[in-house]
Design a protein around this motif. Structure first.
Motif, PDB file in Angstrom:
ATOM      1  N   ASN A   3       1.254  -1.053   0.016  1.00 25.61           N
ATOM      2  CA  ASN A   3      -0.591  -0.136  -0.160  1.00 25.61           C
ATOM      3  C   ASN A   3       1.367   1.764   0.062  1.00 25.61           C
ATOM      4  O   ASN A   3       1.685   1.015   0.287  1.00 25.61           O
ATOM      5  CB  ASN A   3      -0.676  -0.111   1.052  1.00 25.61           C
ATOM      6  CG  ASN A   3      -1.509  -0.659   0.647  1.00 25.61           C
ATOM      7  OD1 ASN A   3      -2.578  -0.663  -0.081  1.00 25.61           O
ATOM      8  ND2 ASN A   3      -2.491  -1.798   2.252  1.00 25.61           N
ATOM      9  N   GLU A  24       3.626   0.326   9.717  1.00 21.79           N
ATOM     10  CA  GLU A  24       3.224  -0.838   9.474  1.00 21.79           C
ATOM     11  C   GLU A  24       4.136  -1.476   7.859  1.00 21.79           C
ATOM     12  O   GLU A  24       3.647  -2.646   7.393  1.00 21.79           O
ATOM     13  CB  GLU A  24       1.622  -1.380   9.237  1.00 21.79           C
ATOM     14  CG  GLU A  24       1.409  -0.669  10.314  1.00 21.79           C
ATOM     15  CD  GLU A  24      -0.316  -0.485  10.749  1.00 21.79           C
ATOM     16  OE1 GLU A  24      -1.192  -0.722   9.516  1.00 21.79           O
ATOM     17  OE2 GLU A  24      -1.009   0.492  11.421  1.00 21.79           O
ATOM     18  N   TRP A  26       3.911   0.464   4.827  1.00 26.16           N
ATOM     19  CA  TRP A  26       3.338   1.573   4.051  1.00 26.16           C
ATOM     20  C   TRP A  26       4.670   1.903   3.204  1.00 26.16           C
ATOM     21  O   TRP A  26       4.931   2.511   3.976  1.00 26.16           O
ATOM     22  CB  TRP A  26       2.331   2.481   4.173  1.00 26.16           C
ATOM     23  CG  TRP A  26       0.907   1.545   4.405  1.00 26.16           C
ATOM     24  CD1 TRP A  26       1.002   0.516   5.091  1.00 26.16           C
ATOM     25  CD2 TRP A  26      -0.181   1.692   4.609  1.00 26.16           C
ATOM     26  NE1 TRP A  26      -0.895  -0.323   5.402  1.00 26.16           N
ATOM     27  CE2 TRP A  26      -1.459   0.481   4.267  1.00 26.16           C
ATOM     28  CE3 TRP A  26      -0.790   3.513   3.522  1.00 26.16           C
ATOM     29  CZ2 TRP A  26      -2.724   0.951   5.079  1.00 26.16           C
ATOM     30  CZ3 TRP A  26      -2.210   3.337   2.925  1.00 26.16           C
ATOM     31  CH2 TRP A  26      -3.046   2.111   3.976  1.00 26.16           C
ATOM     32  N   HIS A  69      -3.996   4.860  -1.547  1.00 25.04           N
ATOM     33  CA  HIS A  69      -4.599   5.733  -0.799  1.00 25.04           C
ATOM     34  C   HIS A  69      -3.931   7.408  -1.053  1.00 25.04           C
ATOM     35  O   HIS A  69      -2.877   7.290  -0.911  1.00 25.04           O
ATOM     36  CB  HIS A  69      -4.519   5.194   0.481  1.00 25.04           C
ATOM     37  CG  HIS A  69      -5.192   4.246   1.406  1.00 25.04           C
ATOM     38  ND1 HIS A  69      -4.280   2.774   0.154  1.00 25.04           N
ATOM     39  CD2 HIS A  69      -5.763   3.095   1.721  1.00 25.04           C
ATOM     40  CE1 HIS A  69      -5.481   2.051   0.472  1.00 25.04           C
ATOM     41  NE2 HIS A  69      -6.074   2.287   1.812  1.00 25.04           N
ATOM     42  N   LEU A 198      -7.160   5.789  10.414  1.00 23.78           N
ATOM     43  CA  LEU A 198      -6.197   3.751  10.555  1.00 23.78           C
ATOM     44  C   LEU A 198      -7.924   3.311   9.885  1.00 23.78           C
ATOM     45  O   LEU A 198      -7.925   2.557   9.487  1.00 23.78           O
ATOM     46  CB  LEU A 198      -5.558   3.980  11.210  1.00 23.78           C
ATOM     47  CG  LEU A 198      -4.436   4.602  11.032  1.00 23.78           C
ATOM     48  CD1 LEU A 198      -3.390   4.444  12.402  1.00 23.78           C
ATOM     49  CD2 LEU A 198      -3.420   4.379   9.423  1.00 23.78           C
ATOM     50  N   ALA A 199      -8.618   3.411  11.338  1.00 24.89           N
ATOM     51  CA  ALA A 199     -10.469   2.567  11.118  1.00 24.89           C
ATOM     52  C   ALA A 199     -11.185   2.741  10.066  1.00 24.89           C
ATOM     53  O   ALA A 199     -11.343   2.006   9.371  1.00 24.89           O
ATOM     54  CB  ALA A 199     -10.951   2.958  12.328  1.00 24.89           C
ATOM     55  N   LYS A 202      -9.896   0.919   6.808  1.00 21.53           N
ATOM     56  CA  LYS A 202      -9.522  -0.282   7.371  1.00 21.53           C
ATOM     57  C   LYS A 202     -11.052  -0.880   6.626  1.00 21.53           C
ATOM     58  O   LYS A 202     -11.695  -1.931   6.469  1.00 21.53           O
ATOM     59  CB  LYS A 202      -8.907  -1.031   8.633  1.00 21.53           C
ATOM     60  CG  LYS A 202      -7.936  -1.166   8.522  1.00 21.53           C
ATOM     61  CD  LYS A 202      -6.870  -1.358  10.124  1.00 21.53           C
ATOM     62  CE  LYS A 202      -5.469  -1.188  10.512  1.00 21.53           C
ATOM     63  NZ  LYS A 202      -5.038  -1.156  11.767  1.00 21.53           N
ATOM     64  N   GLN A 203     -11.730   0.204   7.450  1.00 19.79           N
ATOM     65  CA  GLN A 203     -13.522   0.263   7.339  1.00 19.79           C
ATOM     66  C   GLN A 203     -14.139   0.611   6.733  1.00 19.79           C
ATOM     67  O   GLN A 203     -14.769   1.968   6.779  1.00 19.79           O
ATOM     68  CB  GLN A 203     -14.007   0.160   8.098  1.00 19.79           C
ATOM     69  CG  GLN A 203     -13.182  -1.154   9.468  1.00 19.79           C
ATOM     70  CD  GLN A 203     -14.034  -1.225  10.455  1.00 19.79           C
ATOM     71  OE1 GLN A 203     -15.347  -1.583  10.976  1.00 19.79           O
ATOM     72  NE2 GLN A 203     -13.296  -0.949  11.716  1.00 19.79           N
TER      73      GLN A 203
END
Length: 301
Positions: A3, A24, A26, A69, A198-199, A202-203
Motif C-alpha cells: 500500500n 506498518e 506502507w 490511498h 486508520l480505522a 480499514k473499514q
C-alpha cells in the motif's frame, strides 16, 4: 502489493498518520511547501513533493505512481480546494475505489447555541473559513461520485497533542481564561485523529462523514485552569469575553457554540478513544513533559 499513501499536506495530524502507516510497511509520499522541508521528509523516509495553493506538483504522474490511498489536509483558500483546483483531474484517473480521506473541521456546522450536533445535521457554517470547508467537502464528494473514488470526510474538532496544548500555553506565559457564558468547544487528541483515520482506511464507507472529537465539550477557561492545576501554578484571572482584547481570528472561534457527537466513529469504525476528555489527554501530555525534564536533568548531571 504494498500500500502507498499520498498526503497532500504533512502537518500535525497527517504526519502522525503517515508515520504510523510507514511503521506498518506502507510506502509514504506527500507534499510540503519548501525545499528545506522536503529534504527533511526524504531523510525520514517519505518521498517529498513541493506543492502549495499557487504551485502545483511539477511531476504529478510520479507523485501518484502506485498510490492506493490519499489523505488531504491542505486547507481551502481563495481558489477553493487547492488539491482539486490543481490536481482534481489527475486524481480522477486513480483506480476505482481508491480511498480518499479529507480532513475537514466541525466548523462546517456553525453555531448551535450549545446544542448537540451529528453528521446528519445540516451544514450551516458561520464564517468564511467554514463556508470554504463546506464547499471543499462538496467538491471532494462530487469527485468521488463522478469517478468511483471512495471519499470520506473526517470533521476534526480542536486539535491538541505534544507541543500543542494548554500545558504548553501555560508554560509559555500566553494562557488566558476568556469566559463567554455557556460557551463550549469540542477537542480531539492527535493520536485519536490518527486512530480514526486508520480505522476509516480499514473499514471504508464511501461518501461518509465522521465527526472526530472526544466525549467532553468543555469551556476553554476550564481547560486552562486544569492545565495550571497539573503544573502547580495559579491560573490567570478570568476575563469577560465582551471586554477581552482578541485578534479577529481568535474572536472568530467564539462564534460557534456546539456539542459535537462522536457516536458514529464509535459505532461504525469501532474507535475507542485513548483520551476521551481533555483531562486524560493533558495528564498524558503532562507525564511526557515530566519525562523530558527529568531526562534533561540526568544529561546535565
Amino acid at each position: 502489493m504494498t500500500n502507498k499513501l499520498f498526503c497532500f499536506g504533512l502537518g500535525f495530524s497527517a504526519r502522525l498518520v503517515a508515520d504510523q502507516l510507514r511503521e506498518e510497511g506502507w510506502k509514504i509520499a506527500g507534499t510540503t511547501r519548501t525545499a528545506e522541508k522536503a529534504k527533511q521528509l526524504a531523510a525520514d523516509g517519505i518521498e517529498p513533493f513541493i506543492f502549495s495553493d499557487d504551485q502545483p506538483i511539477s511531476d504529478i504522474k510520479a507523485a501518484l505512481d502506485g498510490v492506493t490511498h490519499v489523505l488531504i489536509s491542505a486547507p481551502p483558500g481563495g481558489l477553493g480546494d487547492p488539491v482539486i483546483h490543481h490536481h482534481g483531474g489527475d486524481l480522477a484517473i486513480l483506480p476505482e475505489g481508491t480511498w480518499i480521506g479529507y480532513l475537514s473541521t466541525t466548523g462546517v456546522y456553525g453555531d448551535r447555541q450549545g446544542a448537540d450536533v451529528t453528521e446528519d445535521d445540516e451544514l450551516l457554517p458561520s464564517g468564511k473559513r467554514g463556508r470554504r470547508r463546506v464547499a471543499a467537502e462538496k467538491a471532494w464528494f462530487d469527485l468521488g461520485r463522478r469517478h468511483g473514488l471512495c471519499v470520506q470526510s473526517l470533521r476534526l474538532a480542536g486539535i491538541y497533542g505534544p507541543g500543542r496544548n494548554a500545558l504548553e500555553t501555560v508554560r509559555s506565559g500566553r494562557a488566558r481564561r476568556i469566559v463567554k457564558p455557556g460557551q463550549v468547544f469540542s477537542r480531539i487528541h492527535v493520536e485519536d485523529i490518527a486512530q480514526t483515520v486508520l480505522a476509516s482506511i480499514k473499514q471504508p464507507n464511501c461518501g461518509a462523514a465522521y465527526n472526530v472529537c472526544d466525549d467532553d465539550a468543555a469551556p476553554p477557561q476550564d481547560v486552562i485552569a486544569h492545565a495550571c492545576g497539573l503544573l502547580g501554578i495559579d491560573p490567570p484571572p478570568e476575563q469577560d469575553f465582551d471586554s477581552a482584547t482578541l485578534s479577529p481570528m481568535a474572536a472568530s472561534f467564539y462564534d460557534d457554540n456546539k456539542r459535537v457527537s462522536n457516536t458514529r466513529i464509535k459505532e461504525e469504525l469501532g474507535v475507542k478513544l485513548r483520551y476521551p476528555d481533555y483531562r486524560a489527554g493533558l495528564m498524558a501530555l503532562y507525564d511526557e513533559i515530566l519525562a523530558k525534564l527529568e531526562a534533561k536533568d540526568e544529561i546535565v548531571e
